[in-house]
Design an enzyme around this catalytic site. Structure first.
Site, short mmCIF file in Angstrom:
data_model
loop_
_atom_site.label_atom_id
_atom_site.label_comp_id
_atom_site.label_asym_id
_atom_site.label_seq_id
_atom_site.Cartn_x
_atom_site.Cartn_y
_atom_site.Cartn_z
N TYR A 54 2.10 17.13 5.04
CA TYR A 54 2.00 16.73 6.50
C TYR A 54 2.89 17.52 7.53
CZ TYR A 54 1.30 11.70 4.83
OH TYR A 54 0.23 10.90 3.91
N HIS A 138 -2.37 12.84 -4.26
CA HIS A 138 -2.36 12.75 -3.09
C HIS A 138 -3.91 13.57 -2.72
CE1 HIS A 138 -0.97 13.62 1.39
NE2 HIS A 138 -2.03 12.58 1.10
#
Length: 322
Positions: A54, A138
């Site tokens: 992010y 992830h």
């Protein structure tokens, strides 16, 4: 508070997803980021989720800074491994990956045991913490073999050493998450966008498997990246322009919600939380006002008659909990 699987890590029913703090799509100022986290705390949210992906680490840095004055034992924090950040020449931006930040780093897919440890160490440095509570693999969609053979055992070892309280995987699909639930000893999985008012795929595999195995599910993407928050032409669905048929479906749901005196946002959040496998629902917000709205909508009661009408009109499968 609900324990994640058989771990001692607990989360509240509503969590803060910090992707927007990494300048997802558009820039968020330092002040706005801090105010959003402060508003979450004021609303009683104590579950925070971030990732190196992010904003090339920006989300982790901002979230860590915003939580620095809070008692560490008072909140649960999760981050992710699988994308290792390496320095880059810094020219250009990261908008191709969805973040309005300079391209000062590049992502390297790495689910090796060494990569998992190095990525976690870097995350702790950015967060300014000596531990995190939950670590997810992830998006291992295209790296399944390495994730199961090396990445997962590395997390399992870190958990056994007491470095991590709970481990799992976070993805935008339910099939591989179901495999993690069935074939490993994960505590929790983070499923984004596959258990919503518009996408019921997790109900066919992941959610029943999680109940059987005693694995917790954290749900992200309750609004399917925007359409269920504000259904209109041009709205986004799964990070792309929404198809006309889904816009029409969402608009019809919004009409029915309004007739029952609620918002579609409240219905979307309530739906995500209703299944017994779900421990927490993450909401992404880029401002204090958005955080407060999400908390208000999450707390709003949704009448049974609304769910009944959705089922009667074919907008909600009869087997979906509500």
């Amino acid at each position: 508070m609900t324990a994640l699987g058989r771990s001692g890590v607990e989360v509240g029913p509503l969590g803060f997803g910090a992707a927007a703090l990494g300048n997802l799509y558009t820039e968020v100022t330092e002040g706005q980021a801090h105010e959003a986290v402060a508003a979450a705390w004021e609303c009683g949210i104590r579950h925070f989720d971030t990732a190196p992906h992010y904003g090339l680490g920006l989300s982790e840095r901002r979230l860590g800074a915003a939580l620095r004055t809070r008692p560490r034992s008072a909140y649960t924090l999760s981050t992710k491994v699988g994308r290792r950040l390496e320095p880059a020449d810094g020219t250009g931006d990261d908008l191709g990956a969805g973040f309005a930040v300079p391209a000062a780093h590049r992502r390297v897919w790495d689910f090796t045991a060494d990569g998992v440890r190095r990525t976690l160490e870097a995350s702790l440095d950015r967060l300014g913490l000596d531990r995190v509570d939950v670590v997810y693999l992830h998006d291992p969609d295209d790296h399944a073999e390495q994730a199961f053979r090396e990445g997962y055992p590395a997390l399992e070892k870190l958990r056994s050493e007491g470095v991590i309280g709970a481990i799992g995987a976070g993805m935008n699909q339910s099939a591989m998450l179901t495999r993690f639930v069935r074939d490993t000893d994960v505590d929790v999985v983070l499923c984004a966008g596959r258990h919503t008012l518009l996408d019921h795929s997790a109900l066919t595999d992941l959610l029943p498997a999680a109940v059987r195995r005693g694995v917790s599910v954290v749900v992200g993407g309750a609004f399917n990246s925007g359409l269920l928050a504000d259904p209109r032409p041009g709205a986004t669905y799964d990070y792309a322009q929404a198809p006309t048929r889904l816009i029409e479906r969402a608009l019809r749901m919004r009409e029915i919600a309004a007739a029952h005196g609620i918002t579609l946002r409240a219905a979307a959040l309530s739906h995500c939380a209703a299944h017994p496998a779900v421990a927490s629902v993450l909401v992404g917000a880029r401002s204090a006002a958005e955080v407060r709205d999400c908390a208000e909508q999450f707390a709003a009661p949704v009448p049974a008659a609304f769910w009944q009408e959705l089922r009667e009109t074919g907008l909600l499968p009869p087997e979906e909990p509500s």
